[in-house]
Design an enzyme around this catalytic site. Structure first.
Site, PDB file in Angstrom:
ATOM      1  N   ALA A   1     -28.000  44.370 -59.414  1.00 47.83           N
ATOM      2  CA  ALA A   1     -26.638  44.680 -60.378  1.00 47.83           C
ATOM      3  C   ALA A   1     -25.378  43.969 -60.841  1.00 47.83           C
ATOM      4  O   ALA A   1     -24.348  44.131 -61.027  1.00 47.83           O
ATOM      5  CB  ALA A   1     -26.337  46.778 -60.604  1.00 47.83           C
ATOM      6  N   ALA A   2     -25.311  43.323 -59.581  1.00 47.12           N
ATOM      7  CA  ALA A   2     -24.270  42.323 -59.355  1.00 47.12           C
ATOM      8  C   ALA A   2     -23.927  41.674 -60.814  1.00 47.12           C
ATOM      9  O   ALA A   2     -22.712  41.337 -60.859  1.00 47.12           O
ATOM     10  CB  ALA A   2     -24.258  41.321 -57.766  1.00 47.12           C
ATOM     11  N   GLY A   3     -25.277  41.214 -60.786  1.00 48.67           N
ATOM     12  CA  GLY A   3     -24.669  39.564 -62.541  1.00 48.67           C
ATOM     13  C   GLY A   3     -24.336  40.926 -63.531  1.00 48.67           C
ATOM     14  O   GLY A   3     -23.901  40.285 -64.159  1.00 48.67           O
ATOM     15  N   ASP A   4     -25.321  41.750 -63.667  1.00 45.82           N
ATOM     16  CA  ASP A   4     -24.076  42.460 -64.752  1.00 45.82           C
ATOM     17  C   ASP A   4     -23.026  42.951 -65.036  1.00 45.82           C
ATOM     18  O   ASP A   4     -22.649  43.518 -65.989  1.00 45.82           O
ATOM     19  CB  ASP A   4     -25.514  43.822 -64.554  1.00 45.82           C
ATOM     20  CG  ASP A   4     -27.140  44.011 -65.302  1.00 45.82           C
ATOM     21  OD1 ASP A   4     -27.400  42.792 -65.756  1.00 45.82           O
ATOM     22  OD2 ASP A   4     -28.057  44.501 -64.643  1.00 45.82           O
TER      23      ASP A   4
END
Ligand code: ADP
Length: 285
Positions: free
Chosen positions: A232-235
């Site tokens: 979820a880093a990209g989200d």
């Protein structure tokens, strides 16, 4: 405060941990299990809300035991759920196996997300009055295209995170103002991204790079943190970027990269998304 509408996916992640994954026909005993609400749409909506935006979610859950919990997670995060519908059949789920080497295998069943084929008048009205429409590709692409067209026609900025990446109708790119891609997606999409005025490519620990309509590029260095889990880093990056886009690319990138880095410091998807004060504290250092 930016007004954002997310048209996207919401899933329940079923996460099992096991030393060695089973061979076909074999049963093995697992070490742990967790139910973790996720889905790119839901994660990005929560990230945008925590980064300081007013957020409405347009999406679908099923009629199973996961539906109420998925709705509750969005609602408790302060995301508007009046456009979240309930459809017959299962909610979106992702069955995830994490083995002893930390390697993931994931089966995503779209469920209700696959049935997000229509936008009604209230959805379209919400898009028209928003500052930003934020989409990904975990719902049918025709719905993304319809949302993007309506946004574009009404002066709402369109942010697309084309993930999971797949072949897209060529006319979608003409509706996109800002694309957020990781390096793999950038490589796969290639020259399709040339048509998009603003492209942000994320570079993991190295941060991100912005390319604007005039061809000018702006590097955003990575933020040094103790990494626990990059899920979820990209989200989180994308949600925070959308929340601060109205302040210009430089400020939006600083928020996004700081929020993305903080998301790697905790285990799990939705729980690892940082709050406004956590991001502000690290930004001001
Ligand atoms: P994705 O997770 O979608 O493949 P990236 O790996 O590029 O995308 O990560 C997205 C963003 O999350 C990065 O631009 C950065 O801001 C943050 N991030 C990811 N990994 C790290 C890391 N190891 N250290 C600091 N920030 C990170």
């Amino acid at each position: 405060m930016a007004r954002i509408v997310v048209v996207g996916s919401i899933n329940m992640d079923l996460v099992t941990s096991v030393r060695r994954r089973p061979e076909p026909g074999e049963t093995v005993s697992g070490d742990g299990f967790a139910l973790v609400p996720g889905g790119k749409g839901s994660n990005q909506a929560i990230a945008a809300r925590r980064a300081g935006a007013e957020v409405k979610f347009v999406g679908a859950v099923g009629d199973d035991v996961f539906a109420d919990e998925l709705r509750r997670v969005l609602h408790d995060a302060g995301v508007g759920v009046s456009r979240l519908r309930r459809v017959d059949g299962p909610s979106g789920v992702a069955a995830i196996v994490v083995d002893g080497n930390g390697e993931n295998s994931i089966i995503v069943v779209g469920g209700a997300n696959s049935r997000m084929t229509e936008l009604d008048a209230a959805d379209l009205e919400a898009i028209a009055v928003a500052d930003v429409l934020l989409c990904q590709l975990e719902i049918p692409v025709q719905t993304v295209l319809a949302a993007a067209r309506h946004a574009h026609a009404n002066g709402t900025a369109v942010v697309l995170n084309p993930s999971p990446v797949h072949e897209l109708p060529a006319d979608l790119w003409a509706e996109v103002d800002i694309a957020v891609v990781n390096e793999g997606e950038a490589a796969q999409l290639g020259s399709a991204l040339d048509a998009v005025p603003h492209v942000i490519t994320t570079l993991g620990a190295d941060g991100a790079i912005y390319r604007g309509p005039d061809g000018i590029t702006l590097p955003q260095p990575g933020v040094r943190v103790k990494v626990v889990d990059t899920t979820a880093a990209g989200d989180t990056f994308t949600g925070a970027l959308a929340a601060h886009w109205h302040e210009g690319p430089e400020i939006a990138l600083a928020w996004a990269s700081t929020a993305g880095a903080l998301a790697t410091t905790k285990l799990g998807a939705s729980v690892s998304i940082p709050t406004h004060s956590e991001i502000e504290r690290l930004l001001s250092r």
